[in-house]
Design a protein around this motif. Structure first.
Motif, short mmCIF file in Angstrom:
data_model
loop_
_atom_site.label_atom_id
_atom_site.label_comp_id
_atom_site.label_asym_id
_atom_site.label_seq_id
_atom_site.Cartn_x
_atom_site.Cartn_y
_atom_site.Cartn_z
N VAL A 100 37.58 41.58 37.99
CA VAL A 100 37.76 40.57 36.96
C VAL A 100 37.08 41.02 35.66
CG1 VAL A 100 37.17 38.21 36.27
CG2 VAL A 100 38.00 38.66 38.59
N GLU A 101 35.89 41.58 35.78
CA GLU A 101 35.16 42.07 34.60
C GLU A 101 35.93 43.19 33.91
OE1 GLU A 101 32.34 42.68 31.65
OE2 GLU A 101 32.61 40.97 33.02
N ARG A 102 36.45 44.12 34.68
CA ARG A 102 37.22 45.23 34.10
C ARG A 102 38.41 44.69 33.31
NH1 ARG A 102 35.96 47.98 38.98
NH2 ARG A 102 37.81 47.20 40.06
N SER A 103 39.09 43.72 33.88
CA SER A 103 40.29 43.20 33.22
C SER A 103 39.91 42.48 31.92
CB SER A 103 41.04 42.25 34.16
OG SER A 103 40.31 41.08 34.42
N GLN A 104 38.79 41.76 31.93
CA GLN A 104 38.38 41.06 30.72
C GLN A 104 38.00 42.03 29.62
OE1 GLN A 104 35.57 38.14 32.69
NE2 GLN A 104 36.78 36.72 31.46
N GLN A 105 37.40 43.14 29.99
CA GLN A 105 37.06 44.16 29.01
C GLN A 105 38.29 44.76 28.35
OE1 GLN A 105 34.52 46.91 31.14
NE2 GLN A 105 32.73 45.57 31.01
N GLU A 106 39.43 44.72 29.07
CA GLU A 106 40.68 45.23 28.51
C GLU A 106 41.50 44.14 27.83
OE1 GLU A 106 42.04 48.40 28.29
OE2 GLU A 106 39.99 48.98 28.82
N GLY A 107 40.92 42.95 27.72
CA GLY A 107 41.58 41.88 26.98
C GLY A 107 42.40 40.91 27.82
N SER A 118 42.63 37.82 29.43
CA SER A 118 41.78 36.62 29.32
C SER A 118 41.98 35.65 30.46
CB SER A 118 42.07 35.91 28.00
OG SER A 118 43.42 35.47 27.94
N ARG A 119 43.18 35.63 31.04
CA ARG A 119 43.46 34.70 32.14
C ARG A 119 44.27 35.40 33.22
NH1 ARG A 119 44.85 28.74 29.52
NH2 ARG A 119 42.97 28.58 28.25
N ILE A 120 44.02 34.96 34.46
CA ILE A 120 44.71 35.51 35.63
C ILE A 120 45.23 34.33 36.43
CG2 ILE A 120 44.46 36.86 37.74
CD1 ILE A 120 42.02 38.24 36.38
N TYR A 121 46.55 34.17 36.44
CA TYR A 121 47.17 33.06 37.17
C TYR A 121 47.48 33.49 38.60
CZ TYR A 121 47.42 30.35 32.92
OH TYR A 121 47.08 29.63 31.79
N MET A 122 47.02 32.68 39.56
CA MET A 122 47.05 33.08 40.96
C MET A 122 48.05 32.23 41.75
SD MET A 122 42.93 33.37 41.64
CE MET A 122 42.71 31.57 41.46
N PRO A 123 49.10 32.84 42.30
CA PRO A 123 50.04 32.11 43.15
C PRO A 123 49.50 31.96 44.57
CG PRO A 123 50.73 34.38 42.96
CD PRO A 123 49.50 34.24 42.10
N ASN A 124 49.76 30.80 45.17
CA ASN A 124 49.38 30.63 46.57
C ASN A 124 50.44 31.25 47.48
OD1 ASN A 124 47.62 29.55 48.60
ND2 ASN A 124 49.24 28.08 49.08
N ILE A 125 50.05 31.51 48.73
CA ILE A 125 50.97 32.03 49.74
C ILE A 125 51.30 30.95 50.77
CG2 ILE A 125 51.34 33.77 51.54
CD1 ILE A 125 51.29 34.93 48.74
N ALA A 170 38.12 31.65 44.31
CA ALA A 170 38.24 32.49 43.10
C ALA A 170 38.24 31.62 41.85
CB ALA A 170 39.50 33.34 43.17
N GLU A 171 38.94 30.48 41.90
CA GLU A 171 38.93 29.57 40.76
C GLU A 171 37.51 29.09 40.46
OE1 GLU A 171 40.90 25.32 39.38
OE2 GLU A 171 40.38 25.64 41.48
N GLU A 172 36.77 28.75 41.52
CA GLU A 172 35.41 28.23 41.34
C GLU A 172 34.46 29.28 40.77
OE1 GLU A 172 31.86 26.13 44.03
OE2 GLU A 172 33.83 26.53 44.91
N LYS A 173 34.62 30.53 41.21
CA LYS A 173 33.72 31.59 40.77
C LYS A 173 34.04 32.07 39.36
CE LYS A 173 32.07 33.60 45.10
NZ LYS A 173 31.98 34.83 45.93
N TYR A 174 35.31 31.98 38.96
CA TYR A 174 35.72 32.48 37.64
C TYR A 174 36.48 31.39 36.89
CZ TYR A 174 34.78 36.50 40.58
OH TYR A 174 34.19 37.36 41.47
N PRO A 175 35.79 30.28 36.59
CA PRO A 175 36.47 29.14 35.95
C PRO A 175 37.04 29.49 34.59
CG PRO A 175 34.08 28.88 35.86
CD PRO A 175 34.34 30.06 36.75
N VAL A 178 39.24 31.53 33.98
CA VAL A 178 39.81 32.88 34.02
C VAL A 178 40.82 32.99 35.15
CG1 VAL A 178 39.33 35.34 34.29
CG2 VAL A 178 37.73 33.89 33.03
N CYS A 179 40.40 32.65 36.36
CA CYS A 179 41.29 32.69 37.52
C CYS A 179 41.83 31.28 37.77
CB CYS A 179 40.55 33.21 38.75
SG CYS A 179 40.07 34.95 38.59
N ILE A 180 43.10 31.10 37.55
CA ILE A 180 43.70 29.77 37.54
C ILE A 180 44.75 29.67 38.64
CG2 ILE A 180 45.00 28.13 36.12
CD1 ILE A 180 43.71 29.56 33.67
#
Length: 255
Positions: A23-30, A32-39, A50-55, A57-59
């Motif tokens: 997550v940190e690497r991706s933010q450094q590259e700009g 800003s948000r990562i949308y997560m589909p459920n299975i 993941a949503e709780e740990k990276y509010p 950012v991970c949606i």
């Protein structure tokens, strides 16, 4: 430049050893948000953790993946609706039809998609559609239900120009990922004829890593590589691709 990864399984066990770093690497590259589909029911805990740990950012999204549809799919869908009723999600997904792995449960997949289309209407959320080897089957269901209120993404779009036009007419966007960078991915014949208004970017990590990382674990930090390829094919600058696809995603998800 700001990017949005509109489809990423960053909660996957493939990231258990280094999720924070990814997550940190991706933010450094700009990114800003990562949308997560459920299975399905087995992924919900990891998704919400993941949503709780990276509010912010991970949606999360909430849906039932077509490869998890079997004879007992109704129980899974009850759980999907229960979660939609009590928690905030960005979309219904990922849902759809998959005829690549197994055609046994096609009728059940079709019914599961119809139900999730209605849930998208009920909760006024976009749909995130999985259509592997099943574009026509999924398109027909969504088109039949389109009353002007449905929006969403045909995730991992790698279809023909004719299929792209159908997506546009439906009022949906196309999710462009690592396939666009593959030598024989076919997107070089389609993207030059589209507009940035039609697209969002995605990695579908940990799957479908773009060239030159093909075959390795994919992650959101590679999203700019996909954006660059889109820009090259559409004769647009990287900043144009970033700006427009980010705006498209924010407008769609409204979260």
């Amino acid at each position: 430049m700001t990017f949005i990864d509109s489809h990423a399984h960053i909660y996957s066990e493939k990231f258990d050893a280094d999720r924070a770093e990814a997550v940190e690497r991706s933010q450094q590259e700009g990114v800003s948000r990562i949308y997560m589909p459920n299975i399905d029911h087995t992924s919900i805990d990891a998704l919400l953790e993941a949503e709780e740990k990276y509010p912010g950012v991970c949606i999360p999204m909430m849906g039932l993946h077509p490869t998890s549809v079997d004879k007992d799919f109704e129980r899974e869908l009850y759980l999907v609706e229960e979660w939609l009723s009590k928690h905030t999600f960005a979309a219904v997904g990922e849902c759809g039809i998959d005829l690549y792995w197994d055609k046994t449960f096609l009728p059940q997949q079709q019914e599961a998609l119809r139900v999730q289309v209605e849930l998208a209407k009920k909760y006024q959320l976009p749909l995130v559609l999985h259509t592997r080897d099943s574009f026509n089957e999924a398109y027909e269901i969504v088109a039949a239900a389109q009353d002007g209120t449905l929006t969403g993404i045909f995730h991992c779009f790698s279809g023909t120009l004719e299929e792209a036009e159908k997506v546009k007419e439906l009022g949906f966007l196309m999710g462009i990922g690592g396939v666009a960078t593959f030598k024989n991915g076919g997107m070089d014949k389609v993207l030059p004829h589209l507009q940035l208004d039609d697209l969002v970017l995605e990695t579908d990590c940990p799957y479908l890593a773009p060239t030159p990382h093909r075959g390795k674990r994919n992650e959101p930090v590679y999203l700019p590589l996909i954006a660059q390829r889109v820009g090259d094919l559409m004769e647009k600058s990287l900043s144009e691709v970033a700006e427009k696809t980010t705006a498209n995603a924010l407008n769609l998800f409204k979260l």
